[in-house]
Design an enzyme around this catalytic site. Structure first.
Site, PDB file in Angstrom:
ATOM      1  N   LYS A 288       0.924  -1.176   0.206  1.00 28.10           N
ATOM      2  CA  LYS A 288      -0.262  -0.105   0.014  1.00 28.10           C
ATOM      3  C   LYS A 288       0.943   1.327  -0.090  1.00 28.10           C
ATOM      4  CE  LYS A 288      -4.331   1.105   2.038  1.00 28.10           C
ATOM      5  NZ  LYS A 288      -5.459   0.908   2.654  1.00 28.10           N
ATOM      6  N   GLU A 367     -20.322  -4.885   9.100  1.00 24.98           N
ATOM      7  CA  GLU A 367     -21.301  -3.926   9.891  1.00 24.98           C
ATOM      8  C   GLU A 367     -22.452  -4.902  10.614  1.00 24.98           C
ATOM      9  OE1 GLU A 367     -19.966  -3.182   7.205  1.00 24.98           O
ATOM     10  OE2 GLU A 367     -18.954  -1.314   7.323  1.00 24.98           O
ATOM     11  N   ARG A 395     -26.035  -1.033   6.213  1.00 24.97           N
ATOM     12  CA  ARG A 395     -25.843  -2.428   5.940  1.00 24.97           C
ATOM     13  C   ARG A 395     -26.427  -3.367   7.222  1.00 24.97           C
ATOM     14  NH1 ARG A 395     -21.059  -3.975   2.521  1.00 24.97           N
ATOM     15  NH2 ARG A 395     -21.817  -2.859   0.566  1.00 24.97           N
TER      16      ARG A 395
END
Ligand SMILES: Cc1ncc(C[n+]2csc(CCOP(=O)(O)OP(=O)(O)O)c2C)c(N)n1
Length: 639
Positions: A288, A367, A395
């Site tokens: 990353k 979630e 969600r």
């Protein structure tokens, strides 16, 4: 592509993915570095997901060389890492408008390009969407490839696993590229992350990285090293893999592949494309922030950076005040537990985690699980606080209803980014929560007028015997003084902040301050507006609202939420069912549409949610008031 690109930048000559096919490996390397320059330059100015995008430059180039978009379908998960994809698919000229009002979206968007095969913004959708395309292809007898690219963070989401479950069951021809950088926004958590870590850090993989390069360059494309999964008879696969997790799920596994080596990526992708048997999982290891040292060094900060010139100043944000409050409450109450679905940074939870690491639980991008997990903690007498962004709480709708509210469990929902969030746009606006929460029985729904009220509301929520949601905006606070002692806010009690006999502006949360300001502006027109801080959308302060409505006969509600099913409709309902007659009610809020990206302040103004617009609306909505003013002015003028 024009010839003679050697004279200028290679990137300037790429108008569509087909232009990539003519480039040599050396030119591709040059292109990758030009893309990185462009990413750093535009994202530093406009803000955005820098580190994630720097990590997939080579992967994106390789994907577009091996597959033929738009015929082949490339489905990005989250879509936050699709900037290189945008640059290579005809949007280079508009790239400088990224995340600006009217400009390119920060995510994939089907309205933007035929190469964006699926719109995204929320995590863990790619495998399900891609499988839908695969099944459609097979039922229709078509022939194209479908590739889902999913990060190790997004792969922790339940839907990704649900999708894999069906993929394995059907055994359909789908390629899943797992972009494994070990990071979600923070380091990826969970058993799956541990498994990937084992593979990445396995000594045999590190040795094999070089070996594989040797083998790959020595052997032709069809070599068996890359032929996948169950067909592999050489020792290489076993050498790479400490586990057969994906194979047990019905996938052929390939990898891990060095995600910054275009040649190696191309070979692996070509093998995956030509394999055409069972589903394939291609494990690609990336870094990353790759190629930009600050981002490589601090991938968490550079996951999503603000636009240049965004001044945070010294006033704490609502998220800061939330975290400070949690820290104080956690010190006082050993049963308080904070749950975050992969957003410890966004919710500023590091200060709490530093002191109470065992009571700040990152559950991954999950979630739904977060909410039901909180329900379990609550049943056992703990005080769970689900720290979550409004948009992601969507969600968990059924978990809130079925697992928490139906059992009336005192779970606290600390809902950050309620209202307009700005540059992330349509997929991230937190503009539905008042509607989808207020309708649920047993749930108390509150929104503070400022950061001081936020801390008292959170304190109140942790003492509540019922589930309680507290929603607050993405912004700095108003700069008010924070009380040192917490106090209980009586449930269902608003407050009258300003007296006025002409009209009552009844506002909730972030709209209270502009409503007050609007009332001041209205005095210039000779109008005296009462202002109510409603505090709760449920239960409403019936007594107070009916009292001001009865007195002023004109009510305007203001909320940073869609009008449908929102605070205004609750107030209108209340008035409709009351004995009061002749009350005119109007509501200010967001229309029945998805709100695009752009600066928060201009979007608020565009949708009538700042003081000037509120004042203008009041004048327009009640022309009788305006006439009264004109008459007053006239008589004043005429002496
Ligand atoms: C449902 C949902 N929850 C949370 C987020 C916020 N979010 C955006 S990107 C991200 C991390 C994704 O990690 P990964 O898939 O590994 O991609 P990377 O950025 O590391 O490339 C998170 C948590 C989201 N977009 N959607």
């Amino acid at each position: 592509m024009e010839s003679g690109w050697e004279m200028g930048k290679i990137l300037d000559q790429i108008d569509n993915p087909a232009d990539l096919k003519e480039l040599t490996q050396a030119e591709l390397k040059q292109l990758a570095s030009e893309i990185r320059e462009e990413l750093v330059s535009v994202v530093s100015a406009n803000g955005g997901h820098l580190a994630s995008n720097l990590g997939v430059v080579e992967l994106t180039i390789a994907l577009h060389r091996i597959f033929e978009s738009p015929k082949d379908k490339i489905v990005w998960d989250v879509g936050h890492q699709a900037y290189t994809h945008k640059l290579l698919t005809g949007r280079r000229d508009r790239f400088s408008t990224l995340r600006q009002f009217g400009g390119l979206s920060g995510f994939t968007d089907r309205n933007e390009s035929e190469h964006d095969h699926f719109g995204a913004g929320h995590a863990s959708t790619s495998i399900s969407a891609a499988l839908g395309m695969v099944v459609a292809r097979d039922l229709a007898g078509d022939d194209y490839e479908v590739v889902a690219i999913i990060g190790d963070g997004a792969a922790t989401g339940g839907m990704a696993l649900e999708g894999m479950n069906q993929v394995g069951h059907l055994g359909s021809r789908l390629i899943v590229v797992l972009n494994d950088n070990g990071m979600s926004i923070s380091p990826t958590v969970g058993a799956l992350a541990k498994l990937l870590g084992k593979i990445r850090f396995d000594d045999r993989y590190r040795r094999a990285k070089d070996t594989s390069k040797r083998i790959v360059t020595r052997l032709p494309l069809g070599n068996r090293v890359w032929s996948a999964g169950k067909q592999v008879e050489t020792g290489v696969k076993g050498m790479f893999m400490p586990t057969t997790f994906w194979e047990e799920l019905g996938f052929a596994y390939m990898g891990p592949v060095d995600g910054h080596n275009i040649h190696e990526l191309e070979m692996a992708l070509a093998h995956a494309r030509d394999y055409r048997r069972e589903p394939i999982l291609l494990h690609v290891v990336t870094t990353k922030g790759k190629g930009y040292l600050p981002a490589e060094g601090d991938a968490v900060y550079f996951h999503g950076i603000p636009a240049q010139g965004t001044d945070n100043g010294t006033i704490p944000t609502y998220s800061d005040v939330f975290a400070q409050t949690m820290l104080r409450l956690a010190r006082d109450n050993p049963r308080l537990v904070v749950i975050t679905p992969a957003m410890p940074e966004g919710n500023c939870l590091s200060i709490v985690a530093a002191e109470f690491p065992e009571r700040v639980l990152d559950v991954g991008i999950c979630e739904q699980h977060a909410v039901t997990f909180a329900a379990g903690l609550s049943i056992q007498g703990f005080v769970p606080v689900v720290a979550i962004y409004s948009t992601f709480l969507q969600r968990s709708f059924d978990q809130i209803i079925h697992d928490v509210c139906l059992q009336d469990l005192p779970v606290v929902f600390a809902i950050d980014r309620g209202g307009i969030v700005g540059d992330d746009g349509k997929t991230h606006q937190g503009v539905f929560d008042i509607s989808y929460l207020t309708m649920i029985p047993n749930l108390i729904v509150a929104a503070p007028k400022d950061e001081d009220e936020l801390q008292h509301m959170l304190y109140t929520a942790t003492k509540s015997k019922h589930p309680m949601a507290v929603r607050y905006p993405r912004s700095t606070g108003l700069g008010v003084k924070l009380d040192t002692e917490f106090c209980l806010i009586p449930i269902g009690r608003g407050e009258l902040l300003r007296e006025g006999q002409d009209v009552a502006i009844v506002a909730i949360g972030s709209m209270v301050a502009p409503a007050l300001e609007a009332a001041r502006e209205l005095t210039v027109s000779g109008i005296e507006a009462a202002v109510v801080n409603a505090r709760f959308t449920k239960p409403l302060d019936r007594e107070l609202i009916l009292e001001v409505a009865g007195r002023t006969k004109r009510v305007v509600t203001v909320e940073e939420n869609i009008l449908n099913g929102g605070f205004g409709s609750s107030v209108a309902n209340l008035l409709q069912r009351s004995d009061l007659n002749d009350i005119q009610v109007r509501s200010i809020g967001l229309p029945d549409e998805f709100i695009e990206h752009g600066p928060q302040s201009s979007l608020r103004s565009r949708y009538g949610l700042d003081s000037e617009e509120i004042a203008r609306y009041v004048l327009a909505a009640f022309p009788d008031l305006d006439r009264a003013k004109t008459t007053a002015e006239y008589s004043e003028l005429s002496g």
